[in-house]
Design an enzyme around this catalytic site. Structure first.
Site, PDB file in Angstrom:
ATOM      1  CB  THR A  59     -13.594   4.655  -0.855  1.00 47.22           C
ATOM      2  OG1 THR A  59     -12.940   3.617  -0.114  1.00 47.22           O
ATOM      3  CG2 THR A  59     -12.641   5.844  -0.967  1.00 47.22           C
ATOM      4  CG  ASP A 108      -2.955   0.966  -2.492  1.00 54.96           C
ATOM      5  OD1 ASP A 108      -3.371   1.290  -1.362  1.00 54.96           O
ATOM      6  OD2 ASP A 108      -2.478  -0.156  -2.743  1.00 54.96           O
ATOM      7  CE  LYS A 139      -4.192  -1.957   1.982  1.00 50.70           C
ATOM      8  NZ  LYS A 139      -4.920  -1.787   0.712  1.00 50.70           N
TER       9      LYS A 139
END
Length: 286
Positions: free
Chosen positions: A218, A250, A40
């Site tokens: 999100t 990401d 990440k």
């Protein structure tokens, strides 16, 4: 030009494609295998750099072929990796991800050298020169994140945490976070609200905003909700043909932070990141 500092994981990714992810005890015949740069931290650094940010990265790799590959990929993307150390005792971090026929995936991560990110890096003034934003994730020990976040706050630098994967945060670390970014699962784990649409994403963002100054949640194909200064808004996802969700989060964080470091407000940055994530999921992940 202000810079983004990213501290986090670097993984050598093995990507498998299969009709479905295996159940317990099941062997599934896959259709393809790919090897790629991952982690990440690394993915977000590269996404921010490709979006136009000047990025400095702190991390660790093993003294192996995978580690050399990871450093090369950072450098090719234009990321300053002078603060990426090489462990003499642990191999580079790795992950195996399986993408199914619907484009969703599951992954197993082994941290390895990511456990040995050098804390002394954050004591060095040169690492923080011209930095306006620090980006962190939860794939490295909290001691690393806390050390970096405290050093950033002492210098008036904004701290963004992508709390992935979700885990309990110490009071000391939580108090350093200016911007929290989570997906639906992470939001649920942190505030107990099941995110299934934009309405519940807004509710989760409002709940988390009681603990963090700015929050972005999100919600996959539904879109994104965000809360700041007592105002909560949402933005629907763009309609695209899904190919693979791998790395979409990401990509979102990298572009979000690139826009914020360039002076955009949160609404502008979220809109740009939403567009970038939509483009990302509509193309192959390798």
């Amino acid at each position: 030009m202000s810079k983004i500092a990213v501290t986090g994981s670097l993984h050598y990714d093995i990507m498998l494609e299969a009709p479905h992810r295996p159940e317990k005890g099941e062997t599934v015949m896959g259709s393809a295998c790919h090897y790629k740069f991952g982690g990440k931290g690394g993915n977000q650094a590269v996404a921010a750099a490709r979006a136009g940010a000047a990025v400095r990265f702190a991390g660790a790799v093993g003294d192996d072929q995978q580690g050399r590959f990871l450093r090369d990929q950072l450098q090719q993307a234009g990321v300053d990796c002078a603060a990426v150390s090489v462990s003499e005792t642990l191999p580079s971090g790795m992950s195996v991800a399986i993408t199914d026929a619907e484009g969703d995936y599951g992954a197993v991560v082994v941290s390895n050298a990511n456990q040995q990110i050098a804390l002394k890096t954050f004591e060095q003034p040169a690492f923080w020169q011209d930095v306006s934003l620090l980006v962190l994730q939860n794939e490295v020990p909290e001691a690393v994140n806390l050390s970096a976040a405290q050093a950033a706050r002492q210098r008036g630098i904004t701290v963004c945490l992508n709390a992935a994967p979700a885990r309990p945060l110490s009071a000391a670390f939580a108090g350093c976070i200016d911007l929290l970014v989570v997906n639906a699962i992470e939001a649920r784990d942190m505030c107990g609200i099941s995110v299934q649409d934009l309405t519940s994403a807004r509710t989760a963002a409002e709940s988390l905003a009681s603990r963090f100054a700015s929050v972005v949640v999100t919600a996959g194909e539904h879109g994104v909700a965000y809360s700041e200064a007592g105002q909560t808004r949402s933005l629907a996802a763009q309609k695209v043909t899904l190919v693979s969700t791998h790395g979409a989060g990401d990509c979102f964080v990298g572009v979000l932070c690139q826009r914020l470091s360039g002076g955009a407000d949160l609404s502008e940055a979220v809109a740009a990141a939403n567009c970038a994530a939509a483009e990302h999921v509509s193309r192959p992940s390798h």
